[in-house]
Scaffold this active site. Structure first.
Site, PDB file in Angstrom:
ATOM      1  N   ASP A 126       0.835  -1.200   0.000  1.00 61.05           N
ATOM      2  CA  ASP A 126       0.000   0.000   0.000  1.00 61.05           C
ATOM      3  C   ASP A 126       0.873   1.254   0.000  1.00 61.05           C
ATOM      4  O   ASP A 126       0.541   2.260   0.623  1.00 61.05           O
ATOM      5  CB  ASP A 126      -0.929  -0.009   1.220  1.00 61.05           C
ATOM      6  CG  ASP A 126      -2.017   1.052   1.131  1.00 61.05           C
ATOM      7  OD1 ASP A 126      -2.364   1.449   0.010  1.00 61.05           O
ATOM      8  OD2 ASP A 126      -2.509   1.500   2.187  1.00 61.05           O
ATOM      9  N   CYS A 148     -21.777 -11.161  -3.473  1.00 59.10           N
ATOM     10  CA  CYS A 148     -22.534 -10.134  -2.762  1.00 59.10           C
ATOM     11  C   CYS A 148     -24.036 -10.260  -3.028  1.00 59.10           C
ATOM     12  O   CYS A 148     -24.859  -9.895  -2.180  1.00 59.10           O
ATOM     13  CB  CYS A 148     -22.059  -8.739  -3.175  1.00 59.10           C
ATOM     14  SG  CYS A 148     -20.503  -8.244  -2.417  1.00 59.10           S
TER      15      CYS A 148
END
Length: 367
Positions: A146, A200
């Site tokens: 990151d 989902c």
């Protein structure tokens, strides 16, 4: 498509075994052709959804082109590491949601209560890369945590770590979303992992719970409205219309993860690095606003919070206190909150003074 040799397949198995010993939860391998992700990235940037995160644009499309970012890259090894503290109770998500109703308590995201994950993952990924070199010989590589223009979620999805949830985080059927991601760009062709399906369905829990409506559409996040962005990445004044919606969040926000049904499968961390520190959990806002800069540096040493600095810390806590003042029915507690804010009313920072003044104005019962 990469055609792997038996040695390459065995090498990936060795990488996975070594990664487990280093505390990683899963290893995947992705190719470097991310062209299909470029239109979405460009559209997101053109809408300005990245806010003040100018580094998102400074490298152009190199974010979606690993072989341009690190010339010679042929494969990307992706790593996942669970961070839910080992001491988290079975009903951790319900308890965290309950703490959001305790307006006088400052809430720090779960991931930020322990050691800085950048340091943990970077060190472990480097050890993993060293182990690969010992096994396979000379290797060109670069480790990312990151910390550079890398499309982490896209690479994670392509390498089978999970699917992209409607909140844009990566979801895993066996581990939810409470994990960190890291990558090793390598100049060696490795067999790619098989992606998984989206699970989902029709669920919109993450979208419905977001206090600031930052998830503007399924799989689309306006970072400028996200509480994590506002309390961490944004350096200036927090927009007036968003302050009342931030509640008692003072560093990051876990709301969309707390209500996600898949996080009932979230796994505990195997490393003690992510155990929560006492100073960052269960603390009253008045106490947190009174932290001197020396105390801030002491209590956040080695953790991710330190990078926002004492000034932004006070800004965030002041906003949370303003929200608490507006909602606290106990006059004695309101007075304590008012007094704590008054102690910062003449702070040397104009940014802190502005947010303290706003917070004081939320107290409609005291002069």
């Amino acid at each position: 498509m990469i055609h792997s040799t038996p040695f390459d397949t065995a090498l990936v198995a060795h990488i996975r075994a070594t990664a487990r010993q280093l505390g990683f939860s899963q290893i995947g391998v992705s190719g470097v052709d991310l062209r299909s992700a470029e239109p979405g990235l460009l559209a997101w940037l053109e809408r300005g959804f990245h806010g003040d995160m100018h580094y998102m644009t400074s490298h152009g499309l190199k974010r979606a082109r690993p072989a341009e970012l690190v010339p010679g890259t042929v494969s990307v090894i992706t790593a996942r590491m669970d961070y839910l503290p080992a001491t988290a109770p079975d009903d951790w998500s319900a308890q965290e949601l309950g703490r959001l109703q305790q307006s006088g308590e400052g809430i720090v995201s779960l991931y930020a209560r322990g050691r800085d994950y950048h340091k943990v993952l970077r060190g472990r990924l480097q050890k993993l890369a060293d182990a690969i070199v010992l096994q396979a010989g000379p290797l060109g590589y670069r480790v990312f945590t990151d910390s550079a223009p890398v499309l982490e979620a896209e690479l994670a999805v392509r390498s089978g770590q999970g699917w992209r949830g409607k909140h844009t985080l990566v979801l895993n059927r066996e581990a939810g979303s409470m994990f960190f991601l890291g990558e090793i760009y390598v100049d060696r062709a490795l067999p790619e992992s098989v992606p998984v399906q989206d699970h989902c369905g029709s669920c919109s829990a993450c979208m419905d719970v977001c206090p600031t409506r930052a998830i503007v559409a399924p799989y689309r996040l306006d970072a400028r409205r996200c509480i994590s962005y506002l309390t961490i990445e944004h350096a200036g004044s927090i927009p007036l219309e968003l302050r009342p919606l931030m509640g008692n969040h003072i560093y990051g926000c876990d709301d969309c993860q707390l209500v996600c049904p898949w996080n009932k499968f979230a796994k505990r961390a195997t490393l003690p690095d992510f155990d929560g520190r006492a100073h960052l959990s269960g603390q009253g806002l008045c106490h947190l606003l009174d932290w001197t800069e020396a105390q801030f540096l002491q209590y956040t040493e080695g953790g991710p919070i330190r990078r926002i600095g004492h000034e932004r810390w006070l800004r965030n806590v002041a906003v949370a206190l303003g929200n608490a003042l507006r909602n606290e029915p106990d006059s004695t507690l309101r007075q304590s909150m008012h007094d704590a804010l008054q102690r910062r009313a003449a702070h040397e920072s104009a940014l802190v003074r502005e947010h303290v003044q706003w917070a004081l104005e939320q107290n409609t019962t005291l002069g």
